[in-house]
Design a protein around this motif. Structure first.
Motif, short mmCIF file in Angstrom:
data_model
loop_
_atom_site.label_atom_id
_atom_site.label_comp_id
_atom_site.label_asym_id
_atom_site.label_seq_id
_atom_site.Cartn_x
_atom_site.Cartn_y
_atom_site.Cartn_z
N UNK A 1 2.09 9.88 -6.79
CA UNK A 1 1.87 8.46 -7.03
C UNK A 1 2.27 8.06 -8.45
N UNK A 2 2.01 8.96 -9.41
CA UNK A 2 2.39 8.66 -10.79
C UNK A 2 3.90 8.49 -10.91
N UNK B 1 0.83 -1.19 0.00
CA UNK B 1 0.00 0.00 0.00
C UNK B 1 0.87 1.25 0.00
N UNK B 2 0.49 2.23 -0.83
CA UNK B 2 1.26 3.47 -0.96
C UNK B 2 0.90 4.41 0.19
N UNK B 3 1.92 5.02 0.77
CA UNK B 3 1.74 6.00 1.84
C UNK B 3 1.90 7.40 1.24
N UNK B 4 0.83 8.18 1.27
CA UNK B 4 0.84 9.48 0.59
C UNK B 4 1.63 10.54 1.36
N UNK B 5 1.62 10.48 2.69
CA UNK B 5 2.30 11.51 3.47
C UNK B 5 3.81 11.54 3.22
N UNK C 1 5.93 5.07 -12.01
CA UNK C 1 6.94 5.09 -13.08
C UNK C 1 8.24 4.46 -12.62
N UNK C 2 8.67 4.80 -11.39
CA UNK C 2 9.91 4.23 -10.86
C UNK C 2 9.77 2.72 -10.65
#
Length: 286
Positions: A191-192, A178-182, A196-197
């Motif tokens: 996120x984009x 899960x991606x952590x936005x903070x 890409x990475x």
């Protein structure tokens, strides 16, 4: 009330009281204990055990005893902040074990440490020869602080008069798929960009157990499937390779041109670029 149920209730109550008191006293109670704090901790634990199992005793008396033994080290800590003499009495002082490369045998005996004890403490600091040590002191917490002789210390960029970019703490941007936005926002990424990475590494977010971004903006990941190999980030080495190619092309242009003015321009810029490569190669190769 059955005795077994009363013991459970007393235990839960005392556990909560001790937890709150420990949180109030701070993390020092968990790591760096002075003699005074060590004795206090043992006493508080004994009182708590006695109150839990001693059903004939008043539980409030036990809590009052714990509060007293908590307040004493707290007040002692406040006084220690203002008085060094009092702090030295309560917390003790560091004792020098090695000075100017020589072992202080009298100090070892005073603290009841043997030579084997000293060698063991040095090994914990990855030091295996006393001759490598310039200075060592036994801290109040029982930990040995060691200063190696200058010739045995690791080289630093400062020793080589090299300028290096400051390093910031890595940001954990993926946990359990899960991606952590903070953390992403902290480093000014989206996120984009992260997707890409990850595409460059050939992985998807769902397969990532742990993902971090270092101070250079490189993404490193640990996958759920430990049998899969993830390629190392290549942006920095590729940049170094591109700079070396440009420098080589400038030298080639300088050799092939017949115009003196153009030749001097190519040589000058080739030298400048070589200087940049020399200063940044150790960073780009890491």
């Amino acid at each position: 009330m059955p005795e077994w149920l009363e013991i459970i209730l007393r235990g839960l109550l005392l556990l909560m009281v001790l937890f709150l008191i420990t949180k109030w006293l701070g993390k020092k109670q968990l790591s760096q204990l002075s003699f005074f704090e060590y004795v206090t901790g043992i006493t508080i634990g004994s009182i708590g055990a006695e109150v839990v199992t001693g059903l004939e005793r008043n539980i409030m008396h036990g809590i009052l005893g714990i509060v007293v033994f908590t307040a004493v080290p707290f007040l002692a800590g406040l006084i220690s902040l203002k008085s060094k003499k009092f702090r030295d009495i309560i917390e003790g002082k560091g004792v020098i074990f090695i000075k100017d490369g020589k072992v202080m045998e009298d100090n070892l005996k005073k603290e009841r440490y043997t030579t084997d004890d000293l060698l063991a403490l040095l090994r914990q600091k990855d030091v295996f020869q006393v001759a490598d040590v310039e200075f060592a002191v036994l801290e109040e917490t029982g930990e040995l602080s060691v200063l190696l002789k200058k010739e045995n210390q690791a080289l630093t960029p400062k020793d080589l008069n090299m300028l290096v970019a400051p390093i910031k703490e890595p940001q954990t941007v993926i946990i359990d798929g899960k991606i952590l936005d903070e953390p992403l926002a902290t480093i000014g990424r989206s996120r984009n960009w992260l997707h890409t990475e990850l595409d460059k590494l050939g992985v998807t977010v769902e397969n990532v157990f742990l993902g971090q971004v270092d101070s250079n903006g490189q993404v490193t990941v640990d996958l759920f499937d430990d049998t899969l190999e993830v390629p190392s980030p290549q942006e920095m080495p590729l940049l170094l390779a591109a700079m070396k190619k440009c420098q080589a092309d400038l030298e080639l242009f300088a050799l092939s041109t017949k115009a003196e003015e153009a030749k001097q321009m190519y040589e000058k810029n080739s030298q400048k670029l070589q200087g940049v490569i020399d200063k940044t190669a150790h960073i780009l190769m890491s």
